[in-house]
Design a protein around this motif. Structure first.
Motif, short mmCIF file in Angstrom:
data_model
loop_
_atom_site.label_atom_id
_atom_site.label_comp_id
_atom_site.label_asym_id
_atom_site.label_seq_id
_atom_site.Cartn_x
_atom_site.Cartn_y
_atom_site.Cartn_z
N GLU A 102 0.68 -0.88 0.09
CA GLU A 102 0.32 0.06 -0.11
C GLU A 102 0.76 1.33 0.39
OE1 GLU A 102 -3.16 2.48 2.60
OE2 GLU A 102 -2.75 0.64 3.41
N ALA A 103 1.89 1.37 0.73
CA ALA A 103 2.81 2.55 1.05
C ALA A 103 3.62 2.98 -0.07
CB ALA A 103 3.73 2.48 1.83
N ARG A 104 3.81 1.58 -1.14
CA ARG A 104 3.94 1.95 -2.33
C ARG A 104 3.39 2.69 -3.56
NH1 ARG A 104 7.68 -2.95 -4.94
NH2 ARG A 104 8.08 -1.20 -6.49
N TRP A 105 2.41 1.64 -3.72
CA TRP A 105 1.15 1.79 -4.59
C TRP A 105 0.82 3.84 -4.56
CZ3 TRP A 105 -2.10 -2.18 -6.30
CH2 TRP A 105 -3.03 -1.77 -7.42
N ARG A 106 0.73 4.23 -2.89
CA ARG A 106 -0.44 5.19 -2.60
C ARG A 106 1.28 6.50 -2.96
NH1 ARG A 106 -4.21 6.08 0.21
NH2 ARG A 106 -5.41 4.47 1.00
#
Length: 260
Positions: A102-106
């Motif tokens: 989620e962190a990389r996606w965001r």
């Protein structure tokens, strides 16, 4: 072909290398003054020195992270009167649903997806007051050629395609144009690095990376300059009836089988 762009001003993001730098060079050759934006000041300074050494145009640079909307506001306040906006900053990581956290996606979407949206939001509003301006979003064929191994990019690029079409469809009512370009595999530093990694994994020799390009249309990747010339044409009045559309430049790869 005379594009009649001399004297206009373009703001190009992701401008220190790859498609962005090729675009800056191409526009400068047409006499366009430039505002170049990327995260790395040293690369921007090198680009500015090269361009002003070859062309009689003004070049201003800003090292900014456009995932922070305050930097978008800074650019819009600092550079009212931009004639051409080229959104090109950002790279979304590969990987399937389990691989992309989620962190990389965001983080990736904050720069590319919301970065493009926020740049358009601010500069479209300013251009609308003058009823003059062109916005070109350099997106990527991942939004057309859906791949579960590039799921964050596929979703992000598809969203930017829809955004570009929706905004550009009625931009003519405001005297503006908004268009997109979907590059395929382009021989940027990023792609070459990726191919070297794959060549090392497959062949045990990163120097054999060009062999991995043979399945591509025409047996090669595209050149950044082949995207840049389309940016210049779409920015010109010769393309004055083009808005709300996406031009795909991938050698036909979108309609072929697996590339790699």
């Amino acid at each position: 072909m005379e594009l009649n762009l001399a004297g206009r001003t373009a703001l190009v993001t992701g401008a220190s290398k790859g498609i962005g730098l090729a675009t800056a060079r191409c526009l400068a050759q047409e006499g366009v003054n430039l505002v170049l934006v990327s995260r790395t000041l040293a690369d921007l300074e090198a680009a500015r020195a090269e361009i002003v050494g070859r062309h009689n145009v003004g070049v201003e640079v800003h090292a900014l992270d456009l995932s922070d909307s305050r930097n978008v506001d800074f650019l819009a306040d600092r550079h009212p009167g931009i004639d051409i906006l080229v959104n090109n900053a950002g790279a979304i990581p590969g990987g399937d649903l389990d691989a992309v956290t989620e962190a990389r996606w965001r983080a990736a979407w904050d720069l590319k997806v919301f970065g493009y949206v926020n740049m358009c939001r601010r500069f479209y509003t300013e251009m609308k007051t003058r009823r003059r301006g062109v916005i070109i979003n350099v997106i990527g064929m991942g939004g057309e050629r859906m791949d579960r191994a590039y799921i964050a990019g596929a979703a992000g690029n598809a969203g930017l395609m829809a955004f570009t079409r929706a905004l550009g469809g009625s931009a003519g009512d405001d005297g503006l144009r908004v268009v997109g370009i979907n590059p395929g595999a382009i021989a940027t530093d990023r792609l070459v690095t990726l191919m070297k990694t794959r060549a090392k994994d497959r062949f045990g020799d990163e120097n054999r990376w060009e062999e991995l390009m043979k399945p591509l249309p025409m047996g090669r990747a595209g050149k950044p300059e082949e995207i840049a010339v389309m940016v210049a044409f779409l920015a010109s009045d010769l393309s004055a009836y083009t808005s709300g559309t996406i031009v795909t430049i991938d050698g036909g790869a979108t309609h072929r089988g697996s590339m790699f």
